[in-house]
Write a protein that holds these residues in place. Structure first.
Motif, PDB file in Angstrom:
ATOM      1  N   GLU A 139      -3.392   4.707  11.794  1.00  0.00           N
ATOM      2  CA  GLU A 139      -3.648   3.569  12.945  1.00  0.00           C
ATOM      3  C   GLU A 139      -5.500   2.433  12.397  1.00  0.00           C
ATOM      4  O   GLU A 139      -5.547   1.851  12.352  1.00  0.00           O
ATOM      5  N   MET A 140      -6.547   3.873  11.950  1.00  0.00           N
ATOM      6  CA  MET A 140      -7.713   3.187  11.308  1.00  0.00           C
ATOM      7  C   MET A 140      -8.396   4.278  10.365  1.00  0.00           C
ATOM      8  O   MET A 140      -8.063   5.805  10.634  1.00  0.00           O
ATOM      9  N   PHE A 141      -8.815   4.126   9.317  1.00  0.00           N
ATOM     10  CA  PHE A 141      -9.298   3.596   8.435  1.00  0.00           C
ATOM     11  C   PHE A 141     -10.403   4.001   7.542  1.00  0.00           C
ATOM     12  O   PHE A 141     -10.526   2.084   7.617  1.00  0.00           O
ATOM     13  N   PHE A 142     -11.050   4.430   6.791  1.00  0.00           N
ATOM     14  CA  PHE A 142     -12.548   3.437   6.240  1.00  0.00           C
ATOM     15  C   PHE A 142     -12.552   4.347   4.912  1.00  0.00           C
ATOM     16  O   PHE A 142     -11.810   5.314   4.220  1.00  0.00           O
ATOM     17  N   ILE A 143     -12.823   3.390   3.545  1.00  0.00           N
ATOM     18  CA  ILE A 143     -12.717   3.686   2.413  1.00  0.00           C
ATOM     19  C   ILE A 143     -13.523   2.910   1.651  1.00  0.00           C
ATOM     20  O   ILE A 143     -13.811   1.948   1.539  1.00  0.00           O
TER      21      ILE A 143
ATOM     22  N   GLU B 165      -1.045   8.052   2.269  1.00  0.00           N
ATOM     23  CA  GLU B 165      -0.423   8.190   3.363  1.00  0.00           C
ATOM     24  C   GLU B 165      -2.099   7.746   3.807  1.00  0.00           C
ATOM     25  O   GLU B 165      -1.489   6.906   5.438  1.00  0.00           O
ATOM     26  N   ILE B 166      -3.067   7.080   2.946  1.00  0.00           N
ATOM     27  CA  ILE B 166      -3.610   7.203   3.859  1.00  0.00           C
ATOM     28  C   ILE B 166      -3.618   5.772   4.629  1.00  0.00           C
ATOM     29  O   ILE B 166      -4.457   5.372   5.861  1.00  0.00           O
TER      30      ILE B 166
ATOM     31  N   LEU C 102      -4.776  14.092   9.311  1.00  0.00           N
ATOM     32  CA  LEU C 102      -4.536  14.165   7.782  1.00  0.00           C
ATOM     33  C   LEU C 102      -5.097  15.030   7.058  1.00  0.00           C
ATOM     34  O   LEU C 102      -5.932  14.635   7.144  1.00  0.00           O
ATOM     35  N   VAL C 103      -4.271  15.635   6.228  1.00  0.00           N
ATOM     36  CA  VAL C 103      -4.610  16.583   5.144  1.00  0.00           C
ATOM     37  C   VAL C 103      -4.831  16.339   4.055  1.00  0.00           C
ATOM     38  O   VAL C 103      -3.921  15.447   3.120  1.00  0.00           O
ATOM     39  N   LEU C 104      -6.130  15.832   3.480  1.00  0.00           N
ATOM     40  CA  LEU C 104      -6.091  15.288   1.822  1.00  0.00           C
ATOM     41  C   LEU C 104      -7.067  16.212   0.960  1.00  0.00           C
ATOM     42  O   LEU C 104      -7.445  17.357   1.512  1.00  0.00           O
ATOM     43  N   ASP C 105      -6.936  16.113  -0.311  1.00  0.00           N
ATOM     44  CA  ASP C 105      -6.699  17.342  -0.819  1.00  0.00           C
ATOM     45  C   ASP C 105      -8.044  16.596  -1.807  1.00  0.00           C
ATOM     46  O   ASP C 105      -7.958  15.496  -2.992  1.00  0.00           O
ATOM     47  N   SER C 106      -8.963  16.825  -0.764  1.00  0.00           N
ATOM     48  CA  SER C 106     -10.739  16.207  -1.577  1.00  0.00           C
ATOM     49  C   SER C 106     -11.587  17.751  -2.242  1.00  0.00           C
ATOM     50  O   SER C 106     -11.541  18.034  -2.018  1.00  0.00           O
TER      51      SER C 106
END
Length: 128
Positions: A32-36, A27-28, A51-55
């Motif tokens: 529209e905009m994301f950085f990894i 889902e990341i 956006l909820v992530l299990d980090s």
């Protein structure tokens, strides 16, 4: 250096930390905009706050200032001038660079002060 324009994004962001062997949530890639970023020690992910992530860790409530580009690789001191002005005002940043430009994330509660500080340093601030 010529006067730089920075655009304030309406979107708020969260910064997440994952172990280096984690898989990237699909889902990341729909955002529209994301950085990894990945190193031998961790994976860092910046995504819209919703956006909820299990980090392992999460830092929420970041605003974003985008240096309006594109910026050529021969241009020097851009990130330094922005980060220096904000450091002088005791504003912590999370900086991200892409091929074309730079993004400076600041905590939302410091965003009004960041904008005021940059305007006083002769930056142009616009809405994104």
């Amino acid at each position: 250096m010529a006067r730089m324009t920075l655009a304030v994004h309406a979107q708020q962001y969260s910064i997440h930390s994952f172990s280096p062997d984690s898989s990237i949530a699909p889902e990341i890639f729909q955002q529209e905009m994301f950085f990894i970023a990945k190193t031998k020690d961790e994976i860092s992910v910046v995504v819209p706050k919703e956006l909820v992530l299990d980090s392992l860790e999460e830092e929420s409530d970041w605003g974003c200032l985008e240096v309006i580009g594109p910026l050529g690789f021969s241009m020097t001191g851009i990130l330094s001038s922005v980060s220096g002005a904000l450091a002088d005002a005791d504003i912590s940043i999370f900086a991200i660079s892409t091929f074309d430009t730079d993004y400076i994330l600041v905590k939302n509660d410091k965003l009004p002060l960041a904008i005021t500080t940059l305007k006083k340093k002769n930056f142009i601030i616009s809405e994104y």
